[in-house]
Design an enzyme around this catalytic site. Sequence first.
Site, mmCIF file in Angstrom:
data_model
loop_
_atom_site.group_PDB
_atom_site.id
_atom_site.type_symbol
_atom_site.label_atom_id
_atom_site.label_comp_id
_atom_site.label_asym_id
_atom_site.label_seq_id
_atom_site.Cartn_x
_atom_site.Cartn_y
_atom_site.Cartn_z
ATOM 1 N N TYR A 155 5.112 3.700 18.973
ATOM 2 C CA TYR A 155 5.664 5.028 18.708
ATOM 3 C C TYR A 155 6.124 5.703 19.997
ATOM 4 O O TYR A 155 6.781 6.733 19.946
ATOM 5 C CB TYR A 155 4.614 5.891 17.989
ATOM 6 N N LYS B 189 -4.741 -9.178 11.921
ATOM 7 C CA LYS B 189 -4.772 -7.736 11.701
ATOM 8 C C LYS B 189 -6.196 -7.350 11.328
ATOM 9 O O LYS B 189 -6.736 -7.820 10.326
ATOM 10 C CB LYS B 189 -3.806 -7.362 10.585
ATOM 11 N N CYS C 108 0.802 -1.229 0.000
ATOM 12 C CA CYS C 108 0.000 0.000 0.000
ATOM 13 C C CYS C 108 0.834 1.277 0.000
ATOM 14 O O CYS C 108 0.372 2.324 -0.443
ATOM 15 C CB CYS C 108 -0.970 -0.008 1.175
ATOM 16 N N LYS D 248 -2.850 -7.017 15.947
ATOM 17 C CA LYS D 248 -2.851 -5.583 15.669
ATOM 18 C C LYS D 248 -4.263 -5.124 15.350
ATOM 19 O O LYS D 248 -4.922 -5.789 14.552
ATOM 20 C CB LYS D 248 -1.937 -5.352 14.463
HETATM 21 C C1 PBG Z 1 0.396 -1.354 5.969
HETATM 22 C C2 PBG Z 1 0.367 -1.043 7.423
HETATM 23 C C3 PBG Z 1 -0.573 -0.320 8.160
HETATM 24 C C4 PBG Z 1 -0.098 -0.252 9.457
HETATM 25 C C5 PBG Z 1 1.090 -0.971 9.490
HETATM 26 N N1 PBG Z 1 1.358 -1.482 8.228
HETATM 27 C C6 PBG Z 1 -1.805 0.393 7.726
HETATM 28 C C7 PBG Z 1 -2.941 -0.313 7.144
HETATM 29 O O1 PBG Z 1 -3.013 -1.541 7.095
HETATM 30 O O2 PBG Z 1 -3.821 0.399 6.673
HETATM 31 C C8 PBG Z 1 -0.764 0.467 10.599
HETATM 32 C C9 PBG Z 1 0.153 0.961 11.645
HETATM 33 C C10 PBG Z 1 -0.416 1.995 12.546
HETATM 34 O O3 PBG Z 1 -1.597 2.406 12.459
HETATM 35 O O4 PBG Z 1 0.342 2.441 13.410
HETATM 36 N N2 PBG Z 1 -0.523 -2.298 5.558
HETATM 37 ZN ZN ZN Z 2 -0.811 -2.369 3.282
#
Ligand code: PBG
Ligand code: ZN
Length: 325
Positions: A313, A195, A122, A248
């Site tokens: 973070y 996720k 992405c 996550k």
């Molecule tokens: C990429 C990715 C994302 C995050 C980590 N890798 C965003 C998503 O899936 O839209 C989110 C990390 C965060 O919100 O701190 N796929």
């Molecule tokens: Zn992604």
Amino acid sequence: MSGLTIRPRRLRASAGIRSMVRETSLKAADLVYPLFIVPGENVKKEIGTLPGNFHLSVDESVKMAKAAYDLGIPAVLIFGLPEYKDEHGSSGWDMNSPVQRAVTAIKKAVPELVIITDVCMCEYTSHGHCGEICGEKVDNDLTLELLAKVAVSHAKAGADMVAPSDMMDGRVAAIRAALDQDGYQDVSIMSYSVKYASAYYGPFREAADSTPQFGDRRTYQMDPANAREALKEAALDVEEGADILMVKPALTYLDIVRQVKDSFDLPLAVYNVSGEYAMVKAAAQNGWIDEKRIVLETLVSMKRAGADIIITYHALDAARWLSEK
Ligand code: PBG
Ligand code: ZN
């Protein structure tokens, strides 16, 4: 026996006693610090949605990685904002892209620091989806080939570990096979196994410029209402050869963290995501909460739920606070 024979307060009577009976520990060695690498030189620009975190050029990322290492943080997780984007996300496996160059530079400057890279499309695709688009859909099996290329390019640059975050079916097996075929048997896979399709990623998508241009991620990321499905996803990743599992976001899914922990023997990571961070920072900046106490309490709750590794973070601040007596 009177109800007051047993008095739990006895073991809370002093800091010394409390430290003896403390069940969960939080230490800098539990933390992973995310870095966002951008093109250019001498760039260190605060990210609006993630105050206290920065867009860093390769040279500045080396300094930040060193700072993290000096605070006792064992690993960084690297994201990239590439110079160009196209439909297939080809800057994702370009050895001259910011991520690949940062990995090599950091490995050279701080060889002991563990380098983990985010493997997803992405950040590199013009449409902002996590894979190859066919019609209006993200095609699972075509995406696997792209992810494998990205992972191998990160390994080639010197990454110790790759972290696929796309949620395609079969990506761990595909990445493992590609790494092994190219001689990277020793590069491990930390899989974003569980996720969820979460609104808590909002601030990250601003930071990584990875918002999908149409639709959403619900055909690949999980429904927040599902728990049994989390165990199915984790089981598949174990079978496919993942070395570390991840749940996550963290905070709204601590029940899932506990269930995954109890069901599998692999080390478990959680991602204390951008929205969780942003809410704490906003409240702290308003003077509504005690930031240090809130952060340490939040992070210890993740350990207590079963996390071995916390991507956050807050890592630099937390490591500093933890080193205070
Ligand atoms: C990429 C990715 C994302 C995050 C980590 N890798 C965003 C998503 O899936 O839209 C989110 C990390 C965060 O919100 O701190 N796929
Ligand atoms: Zn992604």
